[in-house]
Design an enzyme around this catalytic site. Structure first.
Site, PDB file in Angstrom:
ATOM      1  N   GLU A  74      44.688  35.130  47.648  1.00  0.00           N
ATOM      2  CA  GLU A  74      45.398  35.887  46.602  1.00  0.00           C
ATOM      3  C   GLU A  74      46.858  36.081  46.983  1.00  0.00           C
ATOM      4  O   GLU A  74      47.157  36.285  48.156  1.00  0.00           O
ATOM      5  CB  GLU A  74      44.715  37.247  46.416  1.00  0.00           C
ATOM      6  CG  GLU A  74      43.290  37.089  45.892  1.00  0.00           C
ATOM      7  CD  GLU A  74      42.530  38.415  45.796  1.00  0.00           C
ATOM      8  OE1 GLU A  74      43.123  39.478  46.022  1.00  0.00           O
ATOM      9  OE2 GLU A  74      41.340  38.362  45.490  1.00  0.00           O
ATOM     10  N   LEU A 110      23.899  45.393  47.513  1.00  0.00           N
ATOM     11  CA  LEU A 110      23.382  46.502  46.687  1.00  0.00           C
ATOM     12  C   LEU A 110      23.749  47.816  47.370  1.00  0.00           C
ATOM     13  O   LEU A 110      22.909  48.661  47.658  1.00  0.00           O
ATOM     14  CB  LEU A 110      21.857  46.382  46.505  1.00  0.00           C
ATOM     15  CG  LEU A 110      21.269  47.259  45.391  1.00  0.00           C
ATOM     16  CD1 LEU A 110      21.660  46.738  44.023  1.00  0.00           C
ATOM     17  CD2 LEU A 110      19.749  47.337  45.494  1.00  0.00           C
ATOM     18  N   GLY A 111      25.055  47.955  47.643  1.00  0.00           N
ATOM     19  CA  GLY A 111      25.564  49.197  48.222  1.00  0.00           C
ATOM     20  C   GLY A 111      25.971  50.125  47.092  1.00  0.00           C
ATOM     21  O   GLY A 111      25.356  50.130  46.013  1.00  0.00           O
ATOM     22  N   ARG A 112      27.045  50.869  47.318  1.00  0.00           N
ATOM     23  CA  ARG A 112      27.494  51.836  46.298  1.00  0.00           C
ATOM     24  C   ARG A 112      27.777  51.131  44.974  1.00  0.00           C
ATOM     25  O   ARG A 112      27.270  51.521  43.911  1.00  0.00           O
ATOM     26  CB  ARG A 112      28.765  52.547  46.802  1.00  0.00           C
ATOM     27  CG  ARG A 112      28.516  53.509  47.945  1.00  0.00           C
ATOM     28  CD  ARG A 112      29.817  53.934  48.594  1.00  0.00           C
ATOM     29  NE  ARG A 112      30.459  52.836  49.287  1.00  0.00           N
ATOM     30  CZ  ARG A 112      30.726  52.796  50.596  1.00  0.00           C
ATOM     31  NH1 ARG A 112      30.446  53.836  51.350  1.00  0.00           N
ATOM     32  NH2 ARG A 112      31.302  51.751  51.149  1.00  0.00           N
ATOM     33  N   ARG A 118      21.041  42.579  53.870  1.00  0.00           N
ATOM     34  CA  ARG A 118      20.378  42.309  55.149  1.00  0.00           C
ATOM     35  C   ARG A 118      19.096  43.120  55.286  1.00  0.00           C
ATOM     36  O   ARG A 118      18.100  42.648  55.820  1.00  0.00           O
ATOM     37  CB  ARG A 118      21.335  42.594  56.315  1.00  0.00           C
ATOM     38  CG  ARG A 118      22.414  41.543  56.444  1.00  0.00           C
ATOM     39  CD  ARG A 118      23.545  41.998  57.312  1.00  0.00           C
ATOM     40  NE  ARG A 118      24.176  43.209  56.802  1.00  0.00           N
ATOM     41  CZ  ARG A 118      25.240  43.791  57.342  1.00  0.00           C
ATOM     42  NH1 ARG A 118      25.778  43.267  58.427  1.00  0.00           N
ATOM     43  NH2 ARG A 118      25.760  44.869  56.803  1.00  0.00           N
ATOM     44  N   GLY A 124      33.566  40.902  44.750  1.00  0.00           N
ATOM     45  CA  GLY A 124      33.604  41.369  46.140  1.00  0.00           C
ATOM     46  C   GLY A 124      34.883  40.931  46.826  1.00  0.00           C
ATOM     47  O   GLY A 124      35.929  41.577  46.695  1.00  0.00           O
ATOM     48  N   ARG A 125      34.817  39.794  47.508  1.00  0.00           N
ATOM     49  CA  ARG A 125      35.987  39.206  48.148  1.00  0.00           C
ATOM     50  C   ARG A 125      35.948  37.687  47.958  1.00  0.00           C
ATOM     51  O   ARG A 125      34.885  37.074  48.021  1.00  0.00           O
ATOM     52  CB  ARG A 125      36.007  39.527  49.649  1.00  0.00           C
ATOM     53  CG  ARG A 125      36.466  40.928  49.982  1.00  0.00           C
ATOM     54  CD  ARG A 125      37.950  41.126  49.701  1.00  0.00           C
ATOM     55  NE  ARG A 125      38.417  42.470  50.019  1.00  0.00           N
ATOM     56  CZ  ARG A 125      38.501  43.480  49.142  1.00  0.00           C
ATOM     57  NH1 ARG A 125      38.140  43.301  47.883  1.00  0.00           N
ATOM     58  NH2 ARG A 125      38.949  44.653  49.513  1.00  0.00           N
ATOM     59  N   HIS A 141      42.365  40.411  40.350  1.00  0.00           N
ATOM     60  CA  HIS A 141      41.907  41.488  41.244  1.00  0.00           C
ATOM     61  C   HIS A 141      42.186  42.879  40.647  1.00  0.00           C
ATOM     62  O   HIS A 141      42.933  43.684  41.217  1.00  0.00           O
ATOM     63  CB  HIS A 141      42.571  41.354  42.626  1.00  0.00           C
ATOM     64  CG  HIS A 141      41.827  42.067  43.721  1.00  0.00           C
ATOM     65  ND1 HIS A 141      41.767  41.603  45.009  1.00  0.00           N
ATOM     66  CD2 HIS A 141      41.111  43.224  43.723  1.00  0.00           C
ATOM     67  CE1 HIS A 141      41.059  42.435  45.760  1.00  0.00           C
ATOM     68  NE2 HIS A 141      40.649  43.438  44.993  1.00  0.00           N
ATOM     69  N   VAL A 142      41.571  43.123  39.494  1.00  0.00           N
ATOM     70  CA  VAL A 142      41.854  44.371  38.758  1.00  0.00           C
ATOM     71  C   VAL A 142      40.640  45.305  38.649  1.00  0.00           C
ATOM     72  O   VAL A 142      40.669  46.270  37.894  1.00  0.00           O
ATOM     73  CB  VAL A 142      42.370  44.082  37.319  1.00  0.00           C
ATOM     74  CG1 VAL A 142      43.734  43.427  37.351  1.00  0.00           C
ATOM     75  CG2 VAL A 142      41.373  43.243  36.516  1.00  0.00           C
TER      76      VAL A 142
END
Ligand code: NAP
Ligand code: 8YV
Length: 322
Positions: free
Chosen positions: A261, A152-154, A175, A231-232, A279-280
Protein backbone atom coordinates in the site's frame (compact mmCIF):
# COMPACT_ATOMS: atom_id res chain seq x y z
CA UNK A 1 3.05 13.48 36.32
CA UNK A 2 6.35 15.40 36.59
CA UNK A 3 6.62 19.15 35.96
CA UNK A 4 8.41 18.50 32.66
CA UNK A 5 6.01 17.02 30.17
CA UNK A 6 7.09 13.64 28.77
CA UNK A 7 8.17 13.98 25.15
CA UNK A 8 6.29 11.93 22.56
CA UNK A 9 7.73 11.41 19.10
CA UNK A 10 5.29 11.35 16.19
CA UNK A 11 6.99 9.97 13.07
CA UNK A 12 5.18 10.67 9.79
CA UNK A 13 1.48 11.44 9.56
CA UNK A 14 -1.13 10.62 12.17
CA UNK A 15 -4.81 11.39 12.75
CA UNK A 16 -5.26 15.12 13.55
CA UNK A 17 -7.07 14.43 16.82
CA UNK A 18 -3.98 12.71 18.23
CA UNK A 19 -1.99 15.89 17.53
CA UNK A 20 -4.72 18.05 19.07
CA UNK A 21 -4.99 16.03 22.30
CA UNK A 22 -1.33 15.17 22.98
CA UNK A 23 -0.22 18.69 24.03
CA UNK A 24 -2.55 18.62 27.09
CA UNK A 25 -0.11 16.27 28.82
CA UNK A 26 2.87 15.82 26.53
CA UNK A 27 5.39 17.68 24.43
CA UNK A 28 5.20 16.59 20.79
CA UNK A 29 8.37 16.00 18.79
CA UNK A 30 7.76 15.56 15.04
CA UNK A 31 9.87 13.48 12.68
CA UNK A 32 9.30 13.37 8.93
CA UNK A 33 9.31 9.57 8.90
CA UNK A 34 10.21 6.64 11.14
CA UNK A 35 13.86 6.70 10.12
CA UNK A 36 16.52 6.35 12.85
CA UNK A 37 18.93 8.42 10.72
CA UNK A 38 16.67 11.44 11.25
CA UNK A 39 16.88 11.25 15.07
CA UNK A 40 18.91 14.15 16.48
CA UNK A 41 20.69 14.54 19.83
CA UNK A 42 17.90 16.73 21.27
CA UNK A 43 15.47 13.78 20.95
CA UNK A 44 17.46 11.66 23.40
CA UNK A 45 14.86 12.12 26.18
CA UNK A 46 11.85 11.03 24.08
CA UNK A 47 9.81 8.60 26.20
CA UNK A 48 7.01 7.58 23.88
CA UNK A 49 6.02 7.21 20.25
CA UNK A 50 2.55 7.75 18.77
CA UNK A 51 2.45 6.21 15.32
CA UNK A 52 0.28 5.27 12.39
CA UNK A 53 2.59 3.08 10.38
CA UNK A 54 6.04 1.64 10.93
CA UNK A 55 8.37 1.58 13.90
CA UNK A 56 11.50 -0.38 12.94
CA UNK A 57 13.96 -1.74 15.52
CA UNK A 58 16.50 0.93 14.57
CA UNK A 59 14.19 3.75 15.65
CA UNK A 60 13.71 2.11 19.06
CA UNK A 61 17.49 1.73 19.41
CA UNK A 62 18.01 5.41 18.54
CA UNK A 63 15.78 6.50 21.46
CA UNK A 64 17.38 5.19 24.70
CA UNK A 65 14.61 6.55 26.96
CA UNK A 66 11.76 5.00 24.97
CA UNK A 67 9.12 3.29 27.15
CA UNK A 68 5.99 3.03 25.04
CA UNK A 69 4.83 2.84 21.42
CA UNK A 70 1.15 3.72 20.99
CA UNK A 71 0.00 2.35 17.64
CA UNK A 72 -2.95 3.93 15.80
CA UNK A 73 -4.74 0.76 14.64
CA UNK A 74 -5.60 -2.64 16.05
CA UNK A 75 -3.14 -4.32 13.67
CA UNK A 76 0.42 -3.57 14.77
CA UNK A 77 2.34 -5.42 12.06
CA UNK A 78 4.21 -2.17 11.29
CA UNK A 79 5.85 -2.21 14.73
CA UNK A 80 8.75 -4.57 15.40
CA UNK A 81 7.00 -5.88 18.51
CA UNK A 82 9.55 -8.64 19.17
CA UNK A 83 12.29 -6.03 19.40
CA UNK A 84 10.12 -3.81 21.60
CA UNK A 85 9.43 -6.72 23.97
CA UNK A 86 13.14 -7.56 24.16
CA UNK A 87 13.85 -3.96 25.24
CA UNK A 88 10.98 -3.76 27.76
CA UNK A 89 9.07 -1.25 25.62
CA UNK A 90 5.29 -1.58 25.83
CA UNK A 91 3.32 -1.53 22.57
CA UNK A 92 -0.36 -0.55 22.59
CA UNK A 93 -3.00 -0.84 19.85
CA UNK A 94 -6.62 0.24 19.37
CA UNK A 95 -8.85 -2.85 19.70
CA UNK A 96 -12.66 -2.89 20.06
CA UNK A 97 -13.35 0.77 19.20
CA UNK A 98 -13.21 -0.04 15.46
CA UNK A 99 -14.68 -3.56 15.49
CA UNK A 100 -18.24 -2.74 14.40
CA UNK A 101 -17.14 -0.21 11.75
CA UNK A 102 -14.73 -2.67 10.15
CA UNK A 103 -17.37 -5.43 10.23
CA UNK A 104 -19.87 -3.07 8.54
CA UNK A 105 -17.31 -2.31 5.81
CA UNK A 106 -16.55 -6.00 5.30
CA UNK A 107 -20.23 -6.69 4.64
CA UNK A 108 -20.44 -3.67 2.31
CA UNK A 109 -17.40 -4.85 0.37
CA UNK A 110 -18.80 -8.39 0.16
CA UNK A 111 -22.10 -7.17 -1.29
CA UNK A 112 -20.36 -4.72 -3.64
CA UNK A 113 -18.21 -7.56 -4.94
CA UNK A 114 -21.10 -9.98 -5.46
CA UNK A 115 -23.73 -7.56 -6.75
CA UNK A 116 -21.41 -5.10 -8.58
CA UNK A 117 -23.07 -2.10 -6.97
CA UNK A 118 -20.15 0.32 -7.62
CA UNK A 119 -20.24 -0.59 -11.33
CA UNK A 120 -24.04 -0.22 -11.38
CA UNK A 121 -23.76 3.28 -9.91
CA UNK A 122 -21.18 4.22 -12.55
CA UNK A 123 -23.61 2.95 -15.20
CA UNK A 124 -26.24 5.37 -13.88
CA UNK A 125 -23.83 8.32 -13.43
CA UNK A 126 -22.47 7.91 -16.95
CA UNK A 127 -26.00 8.23 -18.34
CA UNK A 128 -25.95 4.67 -19.64
CA UNK A 129 -29.22 3.65 -17.92
CA UNK A 130 -31.13 6.13 -20.11
CA UNK A 131 -28.91 5.56 -23.15
CA UNK A 132 -28.27 1.80 -23.11
CA UNK A 133 -30.94 0.37 -20.82
CA UNK A 134 -30.77 -1.65 -17.61
CA UNK A 135 -27.47 -2.58 -15.99
CA UNK A 136 -26.64 -6.26 -16.59
CA UNK A 137 -27.77 -8.81 -13.99
CA UNK A 138 -25.00 -9.63 -11.54
CA UNK A 139 -23.65 -13.14 -12.14
CA UNK A 140 -23.00 -13.54 -8.41
CA UNK A 141 -25.26 -13.23 -5.37
CA UNK A 142 -25.04 -13.60 -1.60
CA UNK A 143 -28.06 -15.90 -1.70
CA UNK A 144 -27.24 -19.49 -0.88
CA UNK A 145 -23.60 -18.83 -0.03
CA UNK A 146 -21.50 -20.40 2.69
CA UNK A 147 -19.00 -17.95 4.14
CA UNK A 148 -15.74 -19.05 5.70
CA UNK A 149 -14.03 -16.64 8.05
CA UNK A 150 -10.25 -16.84 8.20
CA UNK A 151 -9.99 -15.28 11.69
CA UNK A 152 -12.76 -15.19 14.27
CA UNK A 153 -11.46 -12.66 16.78
CA UNK A 154 -13.17 -9.40 17.70
CA UNK A 155 -13.84 -8.33 14.10
CA UNK A 156 -14.35 -11.82 12.69
CA UNK A 157 -17.09 -12.50 15.22
CA UNK A 158 -18.80 -9.17 14.46
CA UNK A 159 -18.77 -10.11 10.75
CA UNK A 160 -20.14 -13.58 11.55
CA UNK A 161 -23.05 -12.09 13.54
CA UNK A 162 -23.95 -9.83 10.62
CA UNK A 163 -23.74 -12.77 8.18
CA UNK A 164 -26.12 -14.77 10.36
CA UNK A 165 -28.68 -11.99 9.97
CA UNK A 166 -28.22 -12.23 6.18
CA UNK A 167 -29.26 -15.91 6.37
CA UNK A 168 -26.03 -17.42 5.07
CA UNK A 169 -24.04 -20.29 6.61
CA UNK A 170 -20.85 -19.43 8.49
CA UNK A 171 -17.74 -21.51 9.13
CA UNK A 172 -14.22 -20.52 10.28
CA UNK A 173 -10.57 -21.33 10.66
CA UNK A 174 -8.33 -20.10 13.48
CA UNK A 175 -5.47 -21.83 15.29
CA UNK A 176 -7.78 -22.80 18.16
CA UNK A 177 -11.57 -23.22 18.01
CA UNK A 178 -13.63 -20.68 19.97
CA UNK A 179 -15.84 -22.01 22.76
CA UNK A 180 -19.59 -21.57 22.79
CA UNK A 181 -20.14 -21.10 19.04
CA UNK A 182 -22.09 -23.26 16.62
CA UNK A 183 -20.15 -22.24 13.47
CA UNK A 184 -18.32 -25.16 11.84
CA UNK A 185 -14.61 -25.11 12.68
CA UNK A 186 -11.91 -26.24 10.23
CA UNK A 187 -8.40 -26.93 11.57
CA UNK A 188 -6.72 -25.88 8.29
CA UNK A 189 -7.34 -22.96 5.94
CA UNK A 190 -7.37 -25.23 2.89
CA UNK A 191 -10.11 -27.42 4.39
CA UNK A 192 -12.15 -24.33 5.21
CA UNK A 193 -11.72 -23.04 1.65
CA UNK A 194 -12.86 -26.39 0.23
CA UNK A 195 -15.98 -26.34 2.42
CA UNK A 196 -17.15 -22.81 1.53
CA UNK A 197 -17.60 -20.63 -1.56
CA UNK A 198 -16.78 -17.28 0.08
CA UNK A 199 -13.65 -16.62 2.14
CA UNK A 200 -13.32 -13.52 4.34
CA UNK A 201 -9.80 -12.80 5.60
CA UNK A 202 -9.66 -11.06 8.98
CA UNK A 203 -6.47 -12.36 10.60
CA UNK A 204 -3.50 -10.18 11.65
CA UNK A 205 -0.56 -9.74 9.28
CA UNK A 206 2.09 -11.93 10.91
CA UNK A 207 4.82 -14.28 9.68
CA UNK A 208 2.42 -17.18 10.38
CA UNK A 209 -0.31 -15.74 8.14
CA UNK A 210 2.02 -14.44 5.40
CA UNK A 211 0.84 -15.51 1.91
CA UNK A 212 -1.28 -18.29 3.42
CA UNK A 213 -4.09 -17.49 0.98
CA UNK A 214 -2.14 -19.11 -1.85
CA UNK A 215 -2.85 -20.91 -5.14
CA UNK A 216 -3.95 -24.13 -3.38
CA UNK A 217 -6.38 -22.30 -1.09
CA UNK A 218 -7.84 -20.35 -4.04
CA UNK A 219 -8.19 -23.53 -6.04
CA UNK A 220 -9.97 -25.18 -3.09
CA UNK A 221 -12.36 -22.20 -2.93
CA UNK A 222 -13.42 -23.04 -6.48
CA UNK A 223 -14.88 -21.44 -9.57
CA UNK A 224 -17.88 -19.91 -7.77
CA UNK A 225 -15.51 -18.67 -5.07
CA UNK A 226 -15.16 -15.12 -3.82
CA UNK A 227 -12.31 -13.81 -1.66
CA UNK A 228 -12.78 -10.79 0.62
CA UNK A 229 -9.72 -9.36 2.39
CA UNK A 230 -10.15 -6.80 5.19
CA UNK A 231 -7.19 -8.08 7.24
CA UNK A 232 -3.77 -7.39 5.75
CA UNK A 233 -2.48 -7.57 2.18
CA UNK A 234 0.49 -9.69 3.26
CA UNK A 235 -1.84 -12.61 4.05
CA UNK A 236 -2.73 -13.09 0.37
CA UNK A 237 -0.32 -14.20 -2.36
CA UNK A 238 -1.31 -11.35 -4.69
CA UNK A 239 0.26 -12.89 -7.81
CA UNK A 240 -1.61 -16.15 -7.20
CA UNK A 241 -4.82 -14.17 -6.65
CA UNK A 242 -4.44 -12.25 -9.92
CA UNK A 243 -3.83 -15.53 -11.79
CA UNK A 244 -6.85 -17.17 -10.13
CA UNK A 245 -9.09 -14.22 -11.06
CA UNK A 246 -7.78 -14.07 -14.64
CA UNK A 247 -8.26 -17.77 -15.31
CA UNK A 248 -11.58 -18.37 -13.53
CA UNK A 249 -10.09 -20.43 -10.70
CA UNK A 250 -12.25 -18.18 -8.50
CA UNK A 251 -15.10 -15.86 -9.52
CA UNK A 252 -14.25 -12.58 -7.82
CA UNK A 253 -12.52 -10.68 -5.01
CA UNK A 254 -13.14 -7.68 -2.78
CA UNK A 255 -10.01 -6.12 -1.30
CA UNK A 256 -9.57 -3.31 1.24
CA UNK A 257 -5.90 -4.11 1.86
CA UNK A 258 -2.89 -4.76 -0.40
CA UNK A 259 0.63 -6.08 -0.12
CA UNK A 260 2.40 -2.80 -0.96
CA UNK A 261 0.00 0.00 0.00
CA UNK A 262 -0.80 2.49 -1.37
CA UNK A 263 0.31 0.81 -4.60
CA UNK A 264 -2.18 -1.57 -6.19
CA UNK A 265 -0.94 -3.86 -8.98
CA UNK A 266 -2.11 -2.82 -12.48
CA UNK A 267 -3.15 -6.43 -13.06
CA UNK A 268 -5.72 -6.12 -10.26
CA UNK A 269 -6.94 -2.72 -11.49
CA UNK A 270 -7.51 -4.22 -14.93
CA UNK A 271 -9.79 -6.99 -13.69
CA UNK A 272 -13.58 -6.56 -14.01
CA UNK A 273 -14.40 -9.11 -11.29
CA UNK A 274 -12.88 -7.25 -8.33
CA UNK A 275 -14.06 -4.52 -5.98
CA UNK A 276 -11.20 -2.42 -4.58
CA UNK A 277 -11.12 -0.03 -1.61
CA UNK A 278 -8.17 2.10 -0.40
CA UNK A 279 -7.87 0.62 3.14
CA UNK A 280 -10.97 2.40 4.48
CA UNK A 281 -12.55 -0.26 6.71
CA UNK A 282 -12.28 1.89 9.87
CA UNK A 283 -12.21 5.22 8.05
CA UNK A 284 -15.18 7.18 9.43
CA UNK A 285 -14.67 10.33 11.49
CA UNK A 286 -16.35 8.82 14.55
CA UNK A 287 -14.29 5.61 14.53
CA UNK A 288 -10.97 7.26 13.71
CA UNK A 289 -11.64 9.75 16.55
CA UNK A 290 -12.21 6.85 18.95
CA UNK A 291 -8.95 5.25 17.77
CA UNK A 292 -7.12 8.58 18.23
CA UNK A 293 -8.51 8.92 21.76
CA UNK A 294 -7.32 5.43 22.65
CA UNK A 295 -3.80 6.22 21.39
CA UNK A 296 -3.63 9.31 23.61
CA UNK A 297 -5.36 7.63 26.58
CA UNK A 298 -2.89 4.75 26.46
CA UNK A 299 0.01 7.21 26.69
CA UNK A 300 -1.67 9.13 29.52
CA UNK A 301 -2.45 5.96 31.49
CA UNK A 302 1.12 4.73 31.09
CA UNK A 303 2.74 7.90 32.40
CA UNK A 304 0.15 8.66 35.13
CA UNK A 305 -0.85 5.20 36.42
CA UNK A 306 2.02 3.02 35.19
CA UNK A 307 -0.28 0.75 33.16
CA UNK A 308 -1.39 1.06 29.56
CA UNK A 309 -5.08 0.53 28.73
CA UNK A 310 -4.63 -1.81 25.77
CA UNK A 311 -1.11 -3.28 25.65
CA UNK A 312 -0.65 -5.97 22.97
CA UNK A 313 -0.25 -9.54 24.32
CA UNK A 314 3.50 -9.61 23.54
CA UNK A 315 4.22 -6.70 25.95
CA UNK A 316 2.15 -7.12 29.16
CA UNK A 317 4.31 -4.58 30.98
CA UNK A 318 3.84 -2.13 33.83
CA UNK A 319 5.84 1.02 34.59
CA UNK A 320 7.66 1.76 37.79
CA UNK A 321 5.91 4.92 38.94
CA UNK A 322 7.90 7.33 41.17
P1 NAP B 1 -8.16 -10.36 17.06
O1 NAP B 1 -9.34 -10.16 17.94
O2 NAP B 1 -6.81 -10.51 17.68
O3 NAP B 1 -8.47 -11.64 16.14
C1 NAP B 1 -7.52 -12.26 15.36
C2 NAP B 1 -8.07 -13.59 14.87
O4 NAP B 1 -7.13 -14.15 13.96
C3 NAP B 1 -8.30 -14.60 15.97
O5 NAP B 1 -9.46 -15.33 15.70
C4 NAP B 1 -7.07 -15.53 15.88
O6 NAP B 1 -7.40 -16.81 16.38
C5 NAP B 1 -6.85 -15.50 14.37
N1 NAP B 1 -5.47 -15.81 14.00
C6 NAP B 1 -4.34 -15.15 14.35
N2 NAP B 1 -3.26 -15.74 13.81
C7 NAP B 1 -3.72 -16.80 13.11
C8 NAP B 1 -3.09 -17.81 12.33
N3 NAP B 1 -1.75 -17.86 12.18
N4 NAP B 1 -3.88 -18.73 11.74
C9 NAP B 1 -5.22 -18.71 11.88
N5 NAP B 1 -5.87 -17.76 12.60
C10 NAP B 1 -5.12 -16.83 13.21
O7 NAP B 1 -8.02 -9.17 16.03
P2 NAP B 1 -9.17 -8.23 15.42
O8 NAP B 1 -9.41 -7.07 16.30
O9 NAP B 1 -10.32 -9.08 15.02
O10 NAP B 1 -8.39 -7.68 14.11
C11 NAP B 1 -7.91 -8.58 13.16
C12 NAP B 1 -7.03 -7.89 12.13
O11 NAP B 1 -7.81 -7.17 11.22
C13 NAP B 1 -6.03 -6.86 12.65
O12 NAP B 1 -4.87 -7.47 13.18
C14 NAP B 1 -5.74 -6.03 11.43
O13 NAP B 1 -4.62 -6.54 10.73
C15 NAP B 1 -7.00 -6.19 10.59
N6 NAP B 1 -7.76 -4.92 10.49
C16 NAP B 1 -7.89 -4.31 9.28
C17 NAP B 1 -8.60 -3.14 9.20
C18 NAP B 1 -8.76 -2.43 7.90
O14 NAP B 1 -8.83 -1.20 7.89
N7 NAP B 1 -8.86 -3.14 6.79
C19 NAP B 1 -9.15 -2.55 10.33
C20 NAP B 1 -9.00 -3.20 11.54
C21 NAP B 1 -8.31 -4.40 11.61
P3 NAP B 1 -6.28 -17.81 16.98
O15 NAP B 1 -5.41 -16.98 17.87
O16 NAP B 1 -7.07 -18.88 17.67
O17 NAP B 1 -5.55 -18.34 15.79
C1 8YV C 1 -6.36 1.68 10.08
C2 8YV C 1 -6.27 -0.85 10.44
O1 8YV C 1 -6.74 2.09 8.80
O2 8YV C 1 -6.71 -0.89 12.75
C3 8YV C 1 -6.13 -1.42 11.80
O3 8YV C 1 -5.43 -2.44 11.93
O4 8YV C 1 -5.81 -1.39 9.49
C4 8YV C 1 -7.06 0.37 10.24
O5 8YV C 1 -8.04 0.57 11.19
C5 8YV C 1 -4.90 1.81 10.11
O6 8YV C 1 -4.32 1.18 11.18
C6 8YV C 1 -4.55 3.28 10.14
O7 8YV C 1 -3.22 3.45 9.98
Amino acid sequence: MSATLPRILVPGKINERVLQRLPDTFEIVRLERADPDLVTADMIDVKGIAVSGRVPAGLMDALPGLEIIANFGVGYDGVDVKHAASKGIVVTNTPDVLTEEVADTAIGLLINTLRQLPQAEQWLRQGRWARDGAFALSPLSLRGRTVGLYGLGRIGLAIAKRLEAFGVSVAYHTRSPRDGLTYAYYPTLERLAAAVDTLVVIVPGTEATRKTVNAQVLSALGSNGVLINVGRGSTVDEAALVAALQTGVIAGAGLDVFDNEPYVPDALLALPNVSLLPHVASASVVTRNAMADLVVDNLRAWFSAGKALTPVPETPLTRRVG
